[in-house]
Motif scaffolding. Sequence first.
Motif, PDB file in Angstrom:
ATOM      1  N   TRP A  66      31.834 -84.055  14.238  1.00  0.00           N
ATOM      2  CA  TRP A  66      31.196 -85.275  14.748  1.00  0.00           C
ATOM      3  C   TRP A  66      31.356 -86.442  13.775  1.00  0.00           C
ATOM      4  CZ3 TRP A  66      31.534 -83.860  19.268  1.00  0.00           C
ATOM      5  CH2 TRP A  66      31.200 -82.569  19.660  1.00  0.00           C
ATOM      6  N   ARG A 105      30.628 -86.071  27.052  1.00  0.00           N
ATOM      7  CA  ARG A 105      30.395 -84.694  27.503  1.00  0.00           C
ATOM      8  C   ARG A 105      30.895 -83.666  26.483  1.00  0.00           C
ATOM      9  NH1 ARG A 105      32.186 -82.309  33.353  1.00  0.00           N
ATOM     10  NH2 ARG A 105      30.894 -80.440  33.216  1.00  0.00           N
ATOM     11  N   TYR A 112      30.381 -83.589  23.356  1.00  0.00           N
ATOM     12  CA  TYR A 112      29.246 -83.293  22.482  1.00  0.00           C
ATOM     13  C   TYR A 112      28.229 -82.387  23.180  1.00  0.00           C
ATOM     14  CZ  TYR A 112      25.423 -84.190  19.193  1.00  0.00           C
ATOM     15  OH  TYR A 112      24.409 -84.054  18.273  1.00  0.00           O
ATOM     16  N   THR A 113      27.827 -82.775  24.378  1.00  0.00           N
ATOM     17  CA  THR A 113      26.783 -82.004  25.062  1.00  0.00           C
ATOM     18  C   THR A 113      27.266 -80.606  25.441  1.00  0.00           C
ATOM     19  OG1 THR A 113      27.362 -83.039  27.180  1.00  0.00           O
ATOM     20  CG2 THR A 113      25.545 -84.013  25.938  1.00  0.00           C
ATOM     21  N   GLU A 114      28.495 -80.492  25.910  1.00  0.00           N
ATOM     22  CA  GLU A 114      29.003 -79.176  26.326  1.00  0.00           C
ATOM     23  C   GLU A 114      29.281 -78.268  25.127  1.00  0.00           C
ATOM     24  OE1 GLU A 114      28.576 -78.139  29.160  1.00  0.00           O
ATOM     25  OE2 GLU A 114      28.839 -79.767  30.565  1.00  0.00           O
ATOM     26  N   HIS A 159      27.670 -78.351  22.297  1.00  0.00           N
ATOM     27  CA  HIS A 159      26.347 -77.915  21.835  1.00  0.00           C
ATOM     28  C   HIS A 159      25.755 -76.863  22.769  1.00  0.00           C
ATOM     29  CE1 HIS A 159      26.481 -81.172  18.913  1.00  0.00           C
ATOM     30  NE2 HIS A 159      25.442 -80.594  18.340  1.00  0.00           N
ATOM     31  N   ARG A 160      25.943 -77.050  24.056  1.00  0.00           N
ATOM     32  CA  ARG A 160      25.434 -76.048  25.008  1.00  0.00           C
ATOM     33  C   ARG A 160      26.116 -74.705  24.797  1.00  0.00           C
ATOM     34  NH1 ARG A 160      26.033 -74.466  30.705  1.00  0.00           N
ATOM     35  NH2 ARG A 160      27.837 -75.827  30.965  1.00  0.00           N
ATOM     36  N   GLU A 180      36.926 -84.293  30.877  1.00  0.00           N
ATOM     37  CA  GLU A 180      36.273 -85.490  30.353  1.00  0.00           C
ATOM     38  C   GLU A 180      37.318 -86.522  29.951  1.00  0.00           C
ATOM     39  OE1 GLU A 180      33.800 -87.125  30.527  1.00  0.00           O
ATOM     40  OE2 GLU A 180      32.550 -87.276  28.755  1.00  0.00           O
TER      41      GLU A 180
END
Length: 170
Positions: free
Chosen positions: A62, A72, A74-76, A78-79, A91
């Motif tokens: 990051w 997305r 980042y969010t995916e 992390h998920r 994306e």
Amino acid sequence: MIKMLSHEQKDIDYQKRIETILESFTDGFFEVDSHWTVCYWNRTAEELLEKPRAEVIGRNLWEAYPEAVGLRFYTEYHRAMTEQVSIRFEEFFYPKQMWFEVSVFPNGQGLSIYFKDITERKATTAQLELERRKYRDLFEQNPLPLWVYDTNQLKFLDVNQAAIEHYGYS
């Protein structure tokens, strides 16, 4: 004479084989550990993202790509890390003006991430959708009664507004 390899030499040979495989991928590939430190960055990742591995390996993902934090990616990622699940998504990456198809896999120590450039496929799909809408509009807005009829099943599949008004059927 049979030469016996030490466990250390076998490990080195195995690592070389794995690296050869990862470098032969036509997909971009990289790995991060559980602290988001980039551990591996293949040649295709270097080419697609125009960033040499020397600038990325050993750095926090990051920090290397702060522009991805709101996306997305980042969010995916992390998920996938939190839930320990595999994820696939598409994306758009604004800094490179490219669409990517991404596959993320937990690997026990972090994540393995494969990605490919699908920009051309997305553009083609968008163009096909535009053409489909254009022909749909020509059908719907044509002042002449038009219909699509299935001759095998002997039934109407679609009619335009002019046909409904002309023949009086819905």
